[in-house]
Design a protein around this motif. Structure first.
Motif, mmCIF file in Angstrom:
data_model
loop_
_atom_site.group_PDB
_atom_site.id
_atom_site.type_symbol
_atom_site.label_atom_id
_atom_site.label_comp_id
_atom_site.label_asym_id
_atom_site.label_seq_id
_atom_site.Cartn_x
_atom_site.Cartn_y
_atom_site.Cartn_z
ATOM 1 N N ASN A 98 -28.186 -26.642 -7.878
ATOM 2 C CA ASN A 98 -27.230 -26.627 -8.993
ATOM 3 C C ASN A 98 -27.951 -26.708 -10.328
ATOM 4 O O ASN A 98 -27.607 -26.000 -11.281
ATOM 5 C CB ASN A 98 -26.249 -27.789 -8.854
ATOM 6 N N SER A 111 -17.847 -7.498 -10.527
ATOM 7 C CA SER A 111 -18.595 -8.415 -9.663
ATOM 8 C C SER A 111 -19.733 -9.087 -10.414
ATOM 9 O O SER A 111 -19.956 -10.305 -10.290
ATOM 10 C CB SER A 111 -19.158 -7.658 -8.450
ATOM 11 N N TYR A 113 -18.443 -11.704 -12.821
ATOM 12 C CA TYR A 113 -18.035 -12.913 -12.100
ATOM 13 C C TYR A 113 -19.250 -13.760 -11.734
ATOM 14 O O TYR A 113 -19.256 -14.980 -11.927
ATOM 15 C CB TYR A 113 -17.256 -12.533 -10.839
ATOM 16 N N LEU A 114 -20.291 -13.114 -11.195
ATOM 17 C CA LEU A 114 -21.495 -13.862 -10.815
ATOM 18 C C LEU A 114 -22.184 -14.450 -12.041
ATOM 19 O O LEU A 114 -22.706 -15.572 -11.979
ATOM 20 C CB LEU A 114 -22.450 -12.948 -10.052
ATOM 21 N N ASN A 167 -20.107 -17.447 -13.193
ATOM 22 C CA ASN A 167 -19.906 -18.484 -12.178
ATOM 23 C C ASN A 167 -21.191 -18.683 -11.374
ATOM 24 O O ASN A 167 -21.251 -18.346 -10.187
ATOM 25 C CB ASN A 167 -18.743 -18.119 -11.254
ATOM 26 N N GLN A 169 -22.396 -21.137 -10.048
ATOM 27 C CA GLN A 169 -22.268 -22.084 -8.947
ATOM 28 C C GLN A 169 -21.515 -21.501 -7.754
ATOM 29 O O GLN A 169 -21.205 -22.226 -6.808
ATOM 30 C CB GLN A 169 -21.520 -23.346 -9.438
ATOM 31 N N THR A 170 -21.210 -20.205 -7.802
ATOM 32 C CA THR A 170 -20.445 -19.605 -6.726
ATOM 33 C C THR A 170 -21.181 -19.727 -5.391
ATOM 34 O O THR A 170 -22.422 -19.776 -5.341
ATOM 35 C CB THR A 170 -20.146 -18.130 -7.027
ATOM 36 N N SER A 171 -20.426 -19.760 -4.312
ATOM 37 C CA SER A 171 -21.016 -19.996 -2.998
ATOM 38 C C SER A 171 -22.002 -18.902 -2.601
ATOM 39 O O SER A 171 -22.995 -19.165 -1.912
ATOM 40 C CB SER A 171 -19.913 -20.108 -1.942
ATOM 41 N N LYS A 189 -25.323 -19.688 -4.170
ATOM 42 C CA LYS A 189 -25.900 -20.866 -3.513
ATOM 43 C C LYS A 189 -26.476 -20.507 -2.151
ATOM 44 O O LYS A 189 -27.554 -20.978 -1.773
ATOM 45 C CB LYS A 189 -24.840 -21.953 -3.370
#
Length: 400
Positions: free
Chosen positions: A13, A176, A179-180, A183, A185-187, A190
């Motif tokens: 994170n 896309s 969004y990435l 975000n 911290q998106t799964s 990760k």
């Protein structure tokens, strides 16, 4: 402190927050310049090997197809990965709309100029060679240069096919990518970060590539026509997306590559050797195709990791040479194949042997491309955008 699931998650994170302000990596610019330089050597080589090309030498040399096959496995995949990485930097400074307009200006405008003025001489020399046209160039262009779609007709984008593919991918993936970017911290990021933290973790990314290679490639041979070229579209779109995703995880990815580059080198050598051995000693069949597809994707991904790993260790530094070459590479790419074919047309029937012709074509292609770039493209403000360059003289950002 021992590494636990909890503190490893905290490290990821923290890293992902830092990644958003990551500085541009000079090793990517070096790789882009090197791979496009190899493209010129590769297209000169196409003049001499038994594979299809627009014009051919009067003597074919079977032996050079092996080093060309080696390069061919990863040269285009790594370009799409690098282009996806470059998109990360481009979007970090632009909105989605600004990015779309920038891509159109820097990809569609040079493509249009290339179709109208750069590619037609290639078709002209091919028609002369095949006895399908007689006369001077200006008898061919523009009157006949745009009649029908190549190869039956004359209208084509030839080597510039990379540009419409990249443009479509860029525009299609804007939602896309935004969004990435917004975000971190998106799964998905990760999960890729966890894979990137393990020496062989990122090789899980070859699973989609293997599916495309084994299930799509036999039914959709490469055409570079965009529409209907479904294996290439899906395969290169995946690699382009991977580039954005990998640069999004940042230092975890680069540290793993630098630490394990020798392992990837051994794996790449093994993958290429197995692929060649299979082709040489086994006849094609459904089973052989599925096995070869596995060797192929392992091989290409290993060499991409090798190149990124060694570049991160030795090439992540700027220089005046890189600044100059990074701007020049896009015009060189646009110009080079026309020059190669023009020189080859006048050498093809001479009994000079491989090396004199090869060296003349390489030196001539680089030299004439450089003269046109340095004397005209680089210095003329109104011409620069036609070849994908910004109006200022110095521009260190990647065109793709």
């Amino acid at each position: 402190m021992p590494v636990t699931a909890g503190n490893f998650e905290a490290q990821i994170n923290l890293h992902l927050e830092k990644t958003r302000s990551v500085m541009r990596r000079h090793d990517l610019d070096w790789l882009r310049v090197i791979v496009f330089a190899l493209l010129i050597l590769y297209h000169v080589g196409m003049f001499f090997v038994p594979w299809g090309f627009h014009i051919k030498n009067n003597v074919i040399y079977e032996g050079i197809k092996w080093p060309m096959l080696f390069v061919n496995q990863w040269r285009l995949p790594i370009l799409f990965v690098i282009s996806g990485m470059g998109t990360y930097y481009a979007l970090s400074k632009r909105s989605g709309g600004q990015f779309a307009m920038e891509r159109i200006k820097r990809l569609f405008l040079p493509l249009l100029v290339g179709i109208l003025f750069i590619v037609p001489p290639q078709v002209y020399f091919e028609r002369l060679d095949k006895g399908q046209f007689e006369g001077a160039y200006f008898d061919f262009w523009p009157a006949r240069a745009f009649i029908g779609i190549y190869p039956e007709g004359n209208f084509s984008w030839h080597h510039l096919w990379f540009l419409p593919y990249l443009l479509v991918f860029s525009l299609l993936l804007i939602p896309s990518f935004l969004y990435l970017r917004n975000n971190p911290q998106t799964s998905l990021i990760k999960r890729v970060s966890r894979l990137a933290a393990r020496p062989m973790g990122l090789f899980w990314l070859i699973v989609p590539l293997y599916l495309w290679e084994s299930l799509l490639e036999p039914f959709f041979p490469s055409t570079h026509a965009l529409w209907g070229d479904w294996f290439n579209v899906v395969n290169y779109l995946t690699l382009f997306f991977y580039g954005f995703l990998l640069i999004s995880v940042g230092d975890i990815f680069w540290r793993t590559l630098a630490a394990n580059r020798r392992k990837y080198l051994y794996l790449g050598i093994a993958g290429f050797s197995l692929m060649i051995g299979l082709r040489m000693f086994w006849e094609d069949s459904t089973l052989v195709h599925f096995i070869e597809a596995l060797f192929k994707v392992v091989n290409l991904w290993a060499w991409i990791m090798v190149l990124f790993g060694y570049a991160s260790a030795y090439l992540n530094q700027s220089s005046r040479t890189l600044t100059y070459a990074n701007e020049a590479v896009y015009p060189f790419y646009i110009l080079h194949q026309t020059i190669t074919i023009a020189i080859g047309f006048y050498l093809m029937d001479l009994d000079w042997g491989f090396w004199p012709k090869f060296l003349i074509m390489v030196v001539g292609t680089f030299g004439i491309s450089w003269l046109i770039y340095e004397a005209v493209i680089r210095r003329c403000t109104w011409i620069r955008p036609l070849f994908g360059l910004k109006n200022r003289i110095q521009d260190t950002s990647a065109a793709a």
